[in-house]
Write an enzyme that holds these catalytic residues in place. Structure first.
Site, mmCIF file in Angstrom:
data_model
loop_
_atom_site.group_PDB
_atom_site.id
_atom_site.type_symbol
_atom_site.label_atom_id
_atom_site.label_comp_id
_atom_site.label_asym_id
_atom_site.label_seq_id
_atom_site.Cartn_x
_atom_site.Cartn_y
_atom_site.Cartn_z
ATOM 1 C CB SER A 5 -77.305 -46.776 83.117
ATOM 2 O OG SER A 5 -78.387 -47.620 83.734
ATOM 3 C CG HIS A 30 -76.332 -46.247 87.714
ATOM 4 N ND1 HIS A 30 -76.100 -45.798 89.160
ATOM 5 C CD2 HIS A 30 -77.719 -46.433 87.568
ATOM 6 C CE1 HIS A 30 -77.336 -45.387 89.507
ATOM 7 N NE2 HIS A 30 -78.179 -46.234 88.573
ATOM 8 C CG ASP A 32 -80.760 -48.657 86.935
ATOM 9 O OD1 ASP A 32 -80.669 -47.883 88.383
ATOM 10 O OD2 ASP A 32 -80.389 -48.176 86.106
ATOM 11 C CG MET A 34 -84.940 -51.760 88.248
ATOM 12 S SD MET A 34 -85.842 -51.505 86.655
ATOM 13 C CE MET A 34 -84.783 -50.283 86.404
ATOM 14 C CG HIS A 63 -80.312 -46.957 91.591
ATOM 15 N ND1 HIS A 63 -80.863 -46.272 90.515
ATOM 16 C CD2 HIS A 63 -81.272 -46.618 92.815
ATOM 17 C CE1 HIS A 63 -82.148 -45.528 91.063
ATOM 18 N NE2 HIS A 63 -82.368 -45.642 92.362
ATOM 19 C CG MET A 65 -84.576 -48.330 91.598
ATOM 20 S SD MET A 65 -84.961 -47.739 90.010
ATOM 21 C CE MET A 65 -83.668 -48.346 88.874
ATOM 22 C CG MET A 134 -84.450 -41.509 90.754
ATOM 23 S SD MET A 134 -83.422 -42.476 89.935
ATOM 24 C CE MET A 134 -84.296 -43.017 88.479
ATOM 25 C CG ASP A 172 -80.183 -43.015 86.860
ATOM 26 O OD1 ASP A 172 -80.349 -42.784 85.590
ATOM 27 O OD2 ASP A 172 -80.507 -43.936 87.630
#
Length: 215
Positions: A5, A30, A32, A34, A63, A65, A134, A172
Site C-alpha cells: 500500500s 494498492h 488508497d 481518500m 481503492h 474511499m 477492510m 486490507d
C-alpha cells in the site's frame, strides 16, 4: 498476491520505494484514494496515479474511499488504473458503478468496512472481479487487524466456492508476517500491506519474506 500500500511509502522518494517492492516480488500496488469526506484524510488523486503508472508495470489497484465513486472512475481509468474498488457504503447504484468500471476494461471490486455485513454484496458477487474486506477502519494506516474479520473472510470464501464464482478476496488493514498464514487459510487471494512493508528496515526483503510465507 501481495499488494504493497503506497499510502505508507515515503512520498519524497516514491520511485525508489516502488522499485524496492518490485524487486521483492510484489504483484501489484494498492493506491488508497481518500477524499476527506467518506474518510477523514485526503491522499492522492489521478495525477499521482498517472505518475506512478509511468514508472512501473505492476498492476495498479485503486481503492476509492470517496463519497462519489461514479464521478471519479473516468479520471482514474485515464490515469492508468488496472483495478478499481469502491465502497458499498457510498454507492447509490452499485451495479451501475460496477458496469462503468468494467466497460472501461478494468477489473471491478466492492469494498466493505469491518462492520458492513457480507450479505450486502452477495447479489453482486457474480459480477465483480474481487471483494475487498477492510480489516481496520478505513482512513488511517498502521492500525491493528480486527480479529472478527477473519470469520468474515471464511464465510465469504465459503460462499464464493460453493457458488463457483471466480471472485477474488482482498484484505486490507493490519496485514503482517504473523497473520499471513491464517489469512491464507481463511481464503484470502490478495494481501494489502502498508506499514509492515514500507516502515520496515528493508521493504524488498519484507516482501520476499511474505512471498516465502505464502508459498
Amino acid at each position: 498476491m501481495i499488494a504493497p500500500s503506497i499510502l505508507s511509502a515515503d512520498f519524497s522518494k516514491l520511485g525508489e520505494e516502488i522499485k524496492k517492492v518490485e524487486e521483492g516480488g510484489a504483484d501489484m500496488l494498492h493506491l488508497d484514494i481518500m477524499d476527506g469526506h467518506f474518510v477523514p484524510q485526503i491522499t492522492m488523486g489521478p495525477p499521482v496515479v498517472k505518475s506512478i503508472r509511468k514508472i512501473t508495470k505492476l498492476t495498479l489497484d485503486v481503492h476509492l474511499m470517496v463519497t462519489n465513486p461514479d464521478d471519479n472512475i473516468d479520471s482514474f481509468v485515464k490515469a492508468g488504473a488496472d483495478m478499481i474498488s469502491f465502497h458499498f457504503e457510498t454507492a447509490h447504484t452499485p451495479f451501475r458503478t460496477i458496469s462503468k468500471i468494467k466497460e472501461s476494461g478494468l477489473k471491478a471490486g466492492i469494498a466493505l468496512n469491518p462492520l458492513t455485513p457480507i450479505s450486502s454484496v452477495l447479489d453482486a458477487l457474480p459480477y465483480i472481479d474481487f471483494v475487498l474486506l477492510m480489516s481496520v477502519s478505513p482512513g488511517y494506516g498502521g492500525q491493528s487487524f480486527i480479529p472478527s474479520v477473519l470469520d468474515k473472510i471464511k464465510k465469504m470464501r465459503t460462499i464464493i466456492d460453493r457458488n463457483g464464482y471466480k471472485t477474488l478476496i482482498e484484505v486490507d488493514g493490519g496485514v503482517k508476517g504473523d497473520n499471513l498464514e491464517s489469512l491464507k487459510k481463511a481464503g484470502v487471494d490478495i494481501f494489502v500491506a502498508g506499514s509492515y512493508i514500507f516502515k520496515s528496515e528493508n521493504p524488498k526483503e519484507t516482501v520476499k519474506k511474505m512471498k516465502e510465507i505464502l508459498g
